[in-house]
Design an enzyme around this catalytic site. Sequence first.
Site, PDB file in Angstrom:
ATOM      1  CE  LYS A  95      51.902 100.686 -60.724  1.00 10.38           C
ATOM      2  NZ  LYS A  95      52.357 100.746 -60.073  1.00 10.38           N
ATOM      3  CB  SER A 139      50.490 101.909 -56.589  1.00  8.47           C
ATOM      4  OG  SER A 139      51.555 101.863 -57.314  1.00  8.47           O
ATOM      5  CB  SER A 142      54.114 101.868 -55.928  1.00 10.84           C
ATOM      6  OG  SER A 142      52.977 102.277 -55.270  1.00 10.84           O
TER       7      SER A 142
END
Lengths: 494, 95
Positions: free
Chosen positions: A84, A159, A183
């Site tokens: 990420k 997210s 997330s």
Amino acid sequence: MPQADTPAMSNATLKELSAQLAAKACSSVELAQDFINKINILNKDLGCYVTVDAARTLAQAQAADARRAAGNAGTLTGVPLAHKDIFCAKGWLTTCGSKMLANFVAPYDAHVVERCDAAGMVTLGKTNMDEFAMGSSNETSFFGAVRNPWNRERVPGGSSGGSAAAVAARLAPAATGTDTGGSIRQPAALTGICGLKPTYGLVSRYGMIAFASSLDQAGPMARTAEDLGLLLNVMAGHDARDSTSLERLAEDYNRDLAKPLKGLRVGLPKEFFAAGLSADVQKAIEAAIAEYKKLGATVVDISLPNMGLSVAVYYVLAPAEASSNLSRFDGVRYGHRAAEYTDLLDMYKRSRGEGFGAEVKRRILIGTYVLSHGYYDAYYIRAQKLRRLIAQDFVDAFRHCDVIMGPTSPTTAFKIGEKSSDPVQMYLSDIYTIAVNLAGLPGISIPCGFDGDGLPVGLQIIGNYFDEARMLNVAHQYQLATDWHQRAPAVSQG
Amino acid sequence: MALTLDDVRRAAHLARIAIDDAEAEAALAQLTRVFGLIEDMQAVDVSGIEPMAHAQDLMLRLRNDLVTEGDQRNLFQSVAPEVDAGLYLVPKVIE
């Protein structure tokens, strides 16, 4: 030689890839190249990755092959993964999905990246995300929305939406994510993969760009529970550079995978099955519970009476912490600086006004307001008190059960644009995940079915503090009995 | 308690975020919705409850007061918007 752009290789789990590399059925360079080829074909459409750097990836793969040839390979040496874009990785662009950091090349590695590198894992690239991890749909990214591989008109969740979509589309066998209010778990649910948010403090936050420090926790995203454990074994560990990193003995999170579930007490909170839960999701969750009963589990009705307040509490505490954390972006030491300004104050204001997107600004304003003079006690302190009540509900519940189960998200993947104009509707999509962060507990989402439109449903398994090994056991036994986790979106098999 | 445009502008100033009139109006409408949600908190009696600042009630560790990092000024300034001779440049503050 099987290739990653054929189903056989790109559908392989971390465990299978590890075995293939050990058996010299393929090299790490071949594996990395196959994934790079597949990313080149599919990423333009899906938007999972914001940065790929083939030369850097292949150099890491070469080093992994050399390490294996020298007889020093570990379990995951040479196995690729995606990070990420919230994790600093030295020499890689690290944008956090923001214009503010669009040109930021990290000068050092996050602890998570350091540990994956040390294990010999190969970085395929940095994945798209909601700006500064603030969002539940990946639509707030400066680099554009990510498309859900199951249906391109739908969001992948957020997210960690890029990581989830990359794993679902077989553009990475696994990825790192972070979870502040859901997330990791919510995008895992919406894309039909597995995601684990560990107990707060197990994984170091060093080099992970901060959103809400008392809630942020990194974890693995993959296609099987067993792979989550393999990656968590690499990611978790004490780090003196994070003052909240816990000092605990290393453990093998997969040590209990084979244990039978007979006698397992599954708590079902009535608050998880109340108004707002879609009928299709409820049906899939109930079928999963029935499967657990077949596996020998007993069901206990429990209550988390203060859970209804968790979204309100979260939207005081997380923005408050964010407004403080994001004050570091001042246009002086790194990040975006406005081209024109009149003085220092004007430089700060314009740089931040231009560098942050609408959702990030909204949360900074909320946080600044609730921390400001005259409102601190009514909002911030009150929210902290309610946080204790919410955490205590779980302590009480775990006196009667071993794990808690329910839906990860009240709906399946919603349409791109459907909730982006109403922040409150968006915030409520994390209604089942937020309380877990407030309490600091571990939570997993695993696929457990589909809705009428063919979109995946996620089952959430919440464990007691440090109970990751048991939760993975619970998830793994379900995956031995079912095949939801092996279903792949059509786009990934092209 | 109703949020006003002045509240939004004041928070934006404290947060050092430039905000024009249209943005302030839009923010007011959305923050009013969000605070409608947050107001749910006021219904609960919280007297006698200790605030919970953190997921684990642990004491922060102390470490020895030793130098642990070497000089990395050039590396860290390589990502700065404007530097000169090892200094970060900002608009003049003191006349």
